[in-house]
Design an enzyme around this catalytic site. Structure first.
Site, PDB file in Angstrom:
ATOM      1  N   ASP A 129     -57.179 -52.721   9.826  1.00  0.00           N
ATOM      2  CA  ASP A 129     -58.291 -52.942  10.879  1.00  0.00           C
ATOM      3  C   ASP A 129     -58.278 -51.502  11.572  1.00  0.00           C
ATOM      4  OD1 ASP A 129     -58.128 -55.624  10.466  1.00  0.00           O
ATOM      5  OD2 ASP A 129     -56.571 -55.881  12.332  1.00  0.00           O
ATOM      6  N   MET A 130     -59.738 -51.349  12.175  1.00  0.00           N
ATOM      7  CA  MET A 130     -59.866 -50.222  12.894  1.00  0.00           C
ATOM      8  C   MET A 130     -58.775 -49.906  13.969  1.00  0.00           C
ATOM      9  SD  MET A 130     -63.378 -49.491  15.224  1.00  0.00           S
ATOM     10  CE  MET A 130     -62.704 -50.338  16.706  1.00  0.00           C
TER      11      MET A 130
END
Length: 556
Positions: A404-405
């Site tokens: 995930d970012m």
């Protein structure tokens, strides 16, 4: 100047210097201090009010279906610059659209003398007529007769066809036998006899088919006396329903600051999602524009027990939903200066990836938090782009898996197509092992365990994930508590599957650990960062055939 109904002035004077320069970007925001004050006033009211009964799931002794609710506040100014706020709830509250202190809906479907209730009764009357016809004893008997007649016809005709096939086989045998044993004249007599038998059976099949077609047609004509009336009523119902739907689409019309009205039908090309226009944000803004109030800031929070599928925390602020609200708010907030849209900003600016391990075949890099793994819709800067620049001669997809970012940690990079395929195969076979470290907001009582909650994307609010036992994909996580300190838990996660936001949902969901990861802006409370880090990865080197473990400690 007379204040509009539902406009609640701030109890104390607010310095104009404290007002925000731009209006809240509704899909990602830190609530302004004035919005927080307005929200706390609303929360105090909800805790003490006696005007309505609604089971939010906060009182175990309260009866009724538990339904948590999203509430919204809009800080605004009237034409005399007086500062106040509005309150709203999403959908209906305590089976009603109207409550003291809350702005009304954009359109009230529950209004007793309104067109919706009138037309709804017309549709209900048509439904009752259809129901009466479909329950008529003669209709039911005739319908059964049609089925029985068709079944009997099929049975008789099938039996005759089987008989024809069986007799043909016997005639073929007699013909062969006759050809062997009979003289020419007697064989000719036999052939004629066999031919006549074949014709008789075919004639019988035609007569039988004609008979059953006649019987079926007669009984279907009897049934048609009923079905024609039923189908006419159903066609009328369809027409009335379509007209009512279009009238509803036209009635849900929203003002913007220029007093331009736009209907939900226009906004969604006559195909709006269910509940569009009933969220708190459109209600608040529509009321404000209708009464010449200037929006200053806005916030929405959840009140009550979380739904079983979603992650919603009591009193937690949340952004507006995207699928239903974004197209509507694009019209309503037209020409209003908004806070910067963070989705258009490059979160990786000023950050670098570090190479923890590399050889001629692969690399393991340490990704910072708030850094895309692959290019996004609006931002191309990512691990993929940086690695592509770092290894210009590398071939293939490069990125073997993603984070995930907001998650920091280790990522495997393949420098060729063959290495990529080998590592991908290891992920598919689940021979690659990963360990994450996280800090949770609360104390987790169990020392270790498994979480098994299937996940799917929230279609109304991407990229959020829902727990869904019907359509979700299996998602399993092993965990082990490392430390409990200052009311928080340091924990190791060992994902068995690799679903989007798996660890974040498994941590925060009430059926999981019921404790969000610190800094989780989707499923918990925003902080300086998401305290989730992929700190260890173990894999088989595709060329060296060695089991390798790479570690990068978290910064928290």
């Amino acid at each position: 100047m007379i204040l509009p109904p539902h406009f609640i002035p701030f109890p104390t004077q607010i310095d104009s210097n404290d007002l925000p320069k731009k209006f809240t970007f509704p899909f990602y925001y830190e609530p302004h201090a004035l919005s927080v004050i307005a929200a706390k006033e609303l929360q105090n009211y909800l805790e003490t009010q006696t005007n309505f009964q609604h089971n939010f799931g906060l009182d175990k002794n309260q009866d009724g279906l538990v339904i948590g609710k999203m509430f919204g506040v809009l800080v605004c100014q009237n034409e005399s610059k007086k500062l106040g706020y509005l309150w709203a709830f999403s959908g209906k509250l305590a089976e009603n659209n109207h409550h003291d202190y809350f702005v009304p809906p954009v359109f009230d479907m529950l209004q007793h003398d309104g067109f919706f209730k009138r037309e709804e009764e017309v549709l209900n009357a048509i439904n009752r007529k259809i129901e009466v016809l479909e329950k008529t004893p003669k209709y039911i008997v005739t319908k059964k007769k049609v089925i029985a007649t068709k079944e009997k016809a099929l049975e008789d005709i099938s039996n005759q066809k089987e008989r024809i096939k069986r007799l043909k086989t016997l005639r073929d045998e007699r013909r062969i036998e006759g050809e062997k044993n009979l003289d020419f004249e007697n064989f000719k007599i036999l052939q004629k006899e066999l031919s006549n038998e074949s014709k008789e059976e075919s004639i019988l099949l035609k007569k039988m088919t004609k008979y059953w077609n006649y019987q079926t047609e007669n009984i279907e004509n009897e049934l048609a006396k009923f079905t024609s009336k039923i189908n006419s009523l159903k066609e009328l119902r369809k027409q009335k329903s379509g007209e009512l739907q279009q009238q509803l689409f036209d009635s849900y019309s929203f003002f913007n600051q220029a007093k331009e009205l736009k209907s939900v039908g226009e906004i969604f090309n006559n195909n709006p999602p269910a509940g569009a226009g009933e969220c708190a944000a459109p209600k608040l803004l529509h009321y404000a524009f209708h009464h010449n109030l200037r929006p200053i800031s806005m916030a929405e929070f959840w009140w009550g027990q979380s739904p079983k599928s979603e992650v919603r925390k009591h009193k937690q602020f949340y952004p507006a939903c995207r699928s239903k609200c974004e197209p509507i708010l694009a019209h309503m907030l037209k020409d209003i200066p908004l806070e910067d849209n963070p989705f258009l900003e490059n979160p990786a600016e000023g950050k670098d990836i570090s190479v923890v391990f590399e050889d001629d075949f692969l690399a393991v890099i340490n990704k910072p938090a708030e850094f895309l793994s692959v290019p996004g819709k609006n931002v191309s800067d990512s691990v993929y782009q940086r690695v592509k620049d770092l290894y210009p001669s590398a071939t293939g997809p490069l990125i073997v898996h993603r984070l995930d970012m907001s998650t920091s940690g280790l990522l495997l990079i393949a420098k060729s197509e063959d290495i990529y395929k080998d590592l991908q195969s290891q992920f598919i076979k689940r021979t690659i092992k990963k360990r994450y470290v996280a800090i949770l907001e609360n104390i987790v009582s169990n020392d270790e365990g498994f979480i098994d909650l299937p996940l799917r994307v929230d279609l109304d609010n991407r990229p959020n994930q829902l727990v869904c036992y019907e359509h979700g994909k299996q998602a399993r996580t092993e965990y082990k508590v490392i430390e409990r300190k200052d009311g928080k838990t340091r924990i190791h996660f060992f994902p068995i599957s690799g679903r989007t936001h798996q660890l974040r949902v498994h941590a925060s969901h009430s059926l999981g650990l019921n404790s969000p990861i610190v800094g989780d802006d989707l499923y918990g409370t925003k902080a300086n960062r998401l305290h989730l880090h992929a700190e260890e990865i173990t894999f088989n080197h595709p060329i060296l055939k060695e089991r390798m473990t790479i570690i990068a400690n978290a910064e928290f």
